[in-house]
Design a protein around this motif. Structure first.
Motif, PDB file in Angstrom:
ATOM      1  N   GLY A  63      57.193  43.882  82.515  1.00 15.45           N
ATOM      2  CA  GLY A  63      58.402  44.051  83.314  1.00 15.45           C
ATOM      3  C   GLY A  63      58.730  45.511  83.570  1.00 15.45           C
ATOM      4  N   LEU A  64      58.604  46.325  82.530  1.00 20.61           N
ATOM      5  CA  LEU A  64      58.873  47.753  82.695  1.00 20.61           C
ATOM      6  C   LEU A  64      57.880  48.380  83.665  1.00 20.61           C
ATOM      7  CD1 LEU A  64      59.692  48.591  78.998  1.00 20.61           C
ATOM      8  CD2 LEU A  64      61.213  49.048  80.936  1.00 20.61           C
ATOM      9  N   ARG A  65      56.603  48.013  83.542  1.00 26.01           N
ATOM     10  CA  ARG A  65      55.596  48.557  84.447  1.00 26.01           C
ATOM     11  C   ARG A  65      55.848  48.069  85.874  1.00 26.01           C
ATOM     12  NH1 ARG A  65      51.850  51.547  82.795  1.00 26.01           N
ATOM     13  NH2 ARG A  65      50.182  50.856  84.140  1.00 26.01           N
ATOM     14  N   GLY A  66      56.292  46.828  86.014  1.00 24.70           N
ATOM     15  CA  GLY A  66      56.654  46.313  87.345  1.00 24.70           C
ATOM     16  C   GLY A  66      57.833  47.059  87.946  1.00 24.70           C
ATOM     17  N   GLY A  67      58.657  47.639  87.091  1.00 27.87           N
ATOM     18  CA  GLY A  67      59.795  48.436  87.541  1.00 27.87           C
ATOM     19  C   GLY A  67      59.475  49.908  87.726  1.00 27.87           C
ATOM     20  N   GLY A  68      58.213  50.286  87.506  1.00 27.61           N
ATOM     21  CA  GLY A  68      57.804  51.665  87.733  1.00 27.61           C
ATOM     22  C   GLY A  68      57.602  52.520  86.497  1.00 27.61           C
ATOM     23  N   TRP A  69      57.853  51.979  85.313  1.00 27.14           N
ATOM     24  CA  TRP A  69      57.673  52.723  84.066  1.00 27.14           C
ATOM     25  C   TRP A  69      56.193  53.019  83.885  1.00 27.14           C
ATOM     26  CZ3 TRP A  69      56.189  50.718  78.909  1.00 27.14           C
ATOM     27  CH2 TRP A  69      56.554  51.558  77.843  1.00 27.14           C
ATOM     28  N   GLN A  70      55.871  54.185  83.384  1.00 23.63           N
ATOM     29  CA  GLN A  70      54.476  54.595  83.231  1.00 23.63           C
ATOM     30  C   GLN A  70      53.970  54.481  81.801  1.00 23.63           C
ATOM     31  OE1 GLN A  70      52.481  55.469  85.936  1.00 23.63           O
ATOM     32  NE2 GLN A  70      54.262  54.661  86.993  1.00 23.63           N
ATOM     33  N   GLY A  71      54.747  53.884  80.916  1.00 25.85           N
ATOM     34  CA  GLY A  71      54.358  53.796  79.516  1.00 25.85           C
ATOM     35  C   GLY A  71      53.361  52.687  79.236  1.00 25.85           C
ATOM     36  N   SER A  72      53.053  52.555  77.953  1.00 19.89           N
ATOM     37  CA  SER A  72      52.095  51.552  77.492  1.00 19.89           C
ATOM     38  C   SER A  72      52.733  50.719  76.373  1.00 19.89           C
ATOM     39  CB  SER A  72      50.842  52.241  76.956  1.00 19.89           C
ATOM     40  OG  SER A  72      51.168  52.967  75.777  1.00 19.89           O
ATOM     41  N   ALA A  73      52.005  49.701  75.943  1.00 18.67           N
ATOM     42  CA  ALA A  73      52.484  48.891  74.819  1.00 18.67           C
ATOM     43  C   ALA A  73      52.657  49.761  73.581  1.00 18.67           C
ATOM     44  CB  ALA A  73      51.508  47.748  74.539  1.00 18.67           C
ATOM     45  N   GLU A  74      51.776  50.711  73.400  1.00 19.52           N
ATOM     46  CA  GLU A  74      51.883  51.614  72.244  1.00 19.52           C
ATOM     47  C   GLU A  74      53.168  52.440  72.328  1.00 19.52           C
ATOM     48  OE1 GLU A  74      50.912  53.020  68.584  1.00 19.52           O
ATOM     49  OE2 GLU A  74      49.974  51.377  69.673  1.00 19.52           O
ATOM     50  N   ASP A  75      53.514  52.907  73.524  1.00 19.99           N
ATOM     51  CA  ASP A  75      54.762  53.655  73.699  1.00 19.99           C
ATOM     52  C   ASP A  75      55.964  52.781  73.348  1.00 19.99           C
ATOM     53  OD1 ASP A  75      53.445  55.966  74.673  1.00 19.99           O
ATOM     54  OD2 ASP A  75      53.426  55.127  76.702  1.00 19.99           O
ATOM     55  N   LEU A  76      55.920  51.531  73.794  1.00 21.94           N
ATOM     56  CA  LEU A  76      57.044  50.624  73.546  1.00 21.94           C
ATOM     57  C   LEU A  76      57.161  50.286  72.059  1.00 21.94           C
ATOM     58  CD1 LEU A  76      59.362  49.149  74.865  1.00 21.94           C
ATOM     59  CD2 LEU A  76      57.828  47.227  75.286  1.00 21.94           C
ATOM     60  N   ARG A  77      56.049  50.209  71.376  1.00 22.36           N
ATOM     61  CA  ARG A  77      56.079  49.927  69.932  1.00 22.36           C
ATOM     62  C   ARG A  77      56.862  50.980  69.164  1.00 22.36           C
ATOM     63  NH1 ARG A  77      50.428  48.709  70.691  1.00 22.36           N
ATOM     64  NH2 ARG A  77      50.180  46.454  70.692  1.00 22.36           N
TER      65      ARG A  77
END
Length: 105
Positions: A63-77
């Motif tokens: 969802g975040l990537r669909g909204g334009g966020w450039q992070g990864s699962a590791e960043d979200l962790r």
């Protein structure tokens, strides 16, 4: 600010508000990442409240990537998600619900 009429959901990470949205590309990424039978089965897991932390993380990243966020699962962790684990689960459930909601007449 997120626009719920377009399927967007507010997601707070480290004190900053992001707009998440499950676009078609984000849904394909989600389906591949989870190896899900179908996205409907994933949505049903959220409806039954039988989802896993892995499900929540995957939905939020997509969802975040669909909204334009450039992070990864590791960043979200490593991020502080607004509302903690419960807030993360609510945001993930909202993303799924808005992605599959039919427009109102």
């Amino acid at each position: 600010m997120a626009n719920p009429w377009t399927g967007e959901v507010e997601i707070w990470l480290d004190g900053r508000c992001h707009s998440g949205k499950l676009t078609l590309g984000a849904l394909a990424e989600l389906e591949a990442g989870l190896g899900a039978d179908s996205l409907i089965s994933l949505a049903e897991r959220f409806e039954r409240r039988s989802f896993s932390a892995r499900d929540v993380l995957a939905v939020l990243v997509a969802g975040l990537r669909g909204g334009g966020w450039q992070g990864s699962a590791e960043d979200l962790r490593h991020a502080d998600v607004g509302g903690g684990p419960l807030g993360a689960a609510r945001a993930a459930a909202e993303l799924l619900a808005r992605a599959f909601a039919l427009p109102e007449d």
